[in-house]
Motif scaffolding. Sequence first.
Motif, PDB file in Angstrom:
ATOM      1  N   PHE A 120      10.520  -2.738  -0.893  1.00  0.00           N
ATOM      2  CA  PHE A 120       9.309  -2.543  -1.676  1.00  0.00           C
ATOM      3  C   PHE A 120       8.985  -3.875  -2.330  1.00  0.00           C
ATOM      4  O   PHE A 120       9.775  -4.415  -3.095  1.00  0.00           O
ATOM      5  CB  PHE A 120       9.497  -1.455  -2.738  1.00  0.00           C
ATOM      6  CG  PHE A 120       8.301  -1.287  -3.644  1.00  0.00           C
ATOM      7  CD1 PHE A 120       7.062  -0.970  -3.121  1.00  0.00           C
ATOM      8  CD2 PHE A 120       8.427  -1.439  -5.008  1.00  0.00           C
ATOM      9  CE1 PHE A 120       5.956  -0.814  -3.947  1.00  0.00           C
ATOM     10  CE2 PHE A 120       7.328  -1.286  -5.846  1.00  0.00           C
ATOM     11  CZ  PHE A 120       6.096  -0.976  -5.313  1.00  0.00           C
ATOM     12  N   TYR A 161       1.436   1.055  -1.494  1.00  0.00           N
ATOM     13  CA  TYR A 161       1.810   1.726  -2.745  1.00  0.00           C
ATOM     14  C   TYR A 161       0.648   2.521  -3.332  1.00  0.00           C
ATOM     15  O   TYR A 161       0.837   3.626  -3.836  1.00  0.00           O
ATOM     16  CB  TYR A 161       2.337   0.694  -3.742  1.00  0.00           C
ATOM     17  CG  TYR A 161       2.819   1.278  -5.045  1.00  0.00           C
ATOM     18  CD1 TYR A 161       3.836   2.229  -5.065  1.00  0.00           C
ATOM     19  CD2 TYR A 161       2.265   0.882  -6.247  1.00  0.00           C
ATOM     20  CE1 TYR A 161       4.281   2.773  -6.252  1.00  0.00           C
ATOM     21  CE2 TYR A 161       2.710   1.420  -7.448  1.00  0.00           C
ATOM     22  CZ  TYR A 161       3.716   2.363  -7.441  1.00  0.00           C
ATOM     23  OH  TYR A 161       4.149   2.899  -8.627  1.00  0.00           O
ATOM     24  N   GLU A 209       7.254   1.850 -10.578  1.00  0.00           N
ATOM     25  CA  GLU A 209       7.663   0.849  -9.590  1.00  0.00           C
ATOM     26  C   GLU A 209       9.156   0.559  -9.687  1.00  0.00           C
ATOM     27  O   GLU A 209       9.829   0.393  -8.678  1.00  0.00           O
ATOM     28  CB  GLU A 209       6.846  -0.443  -9.765  1.00  0.00           C
ATOM     29  CG  GLU A 209       5.413  -0.302  -9.308  1.00  0.00           C
ATOM     30  CD  GLU A 209       4.657  -1.618  -9.288  1.00  0.00           C
ATOM     31  OE1 GLU A 209       5.277  -2.678  -9.071  1.00  0.00           O
ATOM     32  OE2 GLU A 209       3.436  -1.574  -9.481  1.00  0.00           O
ATOM     33  N   LEU A 216       5.651  -0.134   0.609  1.00  0.00           N
ATOM     34  CA  LEU A 216       6.981   0.424   0.817  1.00  0.00           C
ATOM     35  C   LEU A 216       7.258   0.390   2.306  1.00  0.00           C
ATOM     36  O   LEU A 216       6.383   0.731   3.113  1.00  0.00           O
ATOM     37  CB  LEU A 216       7.054   1.880   0.355  1.00  0.00           C
ATOM     38  CG  LEU A 216       6.905   2.165  -1.126  1.00  0.00           C
ATOM     39  CD1 LEU A 216       5.458   2.265  -1.546  1.00  0.00           C
ATOM     40  CD2 LEU A 216       7.622   3.444  -1.457  1.00  0.00           C
ATOM     41  N   ILE A 231      11.212   2.952  -7.748  1.00  0.00           N
ATOM     42  CA  ILE A 231      11.175   2.688  -6.311  1.00  0.00           C
ATOM     43  C   ILE A 231      12.097   1.522  -5.968  1.00  0.00           C
ATOM     44  O   ILE A 231      12.897   1.605  -5.033  1.00  0.00           O
ATOM     45  CB  ILE A 231       9.729   2.448  -5.834  1.00  0.00           C
ATOM     46  CG1 ILE A 231       8.928   3.750  -6.008  1.00  0.00           C
ATOM     47  CG2 ILE A 231       9.686   1.968  -4.384  1.00  0.00           C
ATOM     48  CD1 ILE A 231       7.454   3.627  -5.789  1.00  0.00           C
TER      49      ILE A 231
END
Length: 155
Positions: free
Chosen positions: A121, A143, A89, A126, A92
């Motif tokens: 995000f 996600y 995570e 996302l 991202i």
Amino acid sequence: MSKVTDVIEGLVTPILEEMQLYLVDIEYVKEGKNWFLRVYIDKEGGIDIEECGMVSERLSEKLDEIDPIPQNYFLEVSSPGAERPLKKEKDIVDSIGKNVHIKTYEAIDGEKTFEGKLLAFDGETLTVEVKIKTRTKEISIPYEKVANARLAIIF
């Protein structure tokens, strides 16, 4: 396979922390008749070949000590490159505002592959701005439906 990567992560993490580097990914794969252990590392501002060499030497020493892999293999330590995988995570979140390539487990709006700018995000979804023909559209991707994601170079 995941057991090998877990062991390697445990061995390489202290080395990386000491050198102020971080782990991006570990792959243990068979290609043809050969096995490869690939460790991808990085740091803010990028990694150089000397740092990869130092990590390779130190990790190789640890691997020789405990010998966790029964068959012969090639150890490769390198940068993840420009199209680095986004595994966690945090990866991202750190990639918001950048171009990404995302594949999903199931279709969203009839598609399973998305390429565009990661706008947001929130830990669950996302938001990606994709270009469809001559216009742009925002796509929300849960996600849990992301099969894999990576940075992308879009021309």
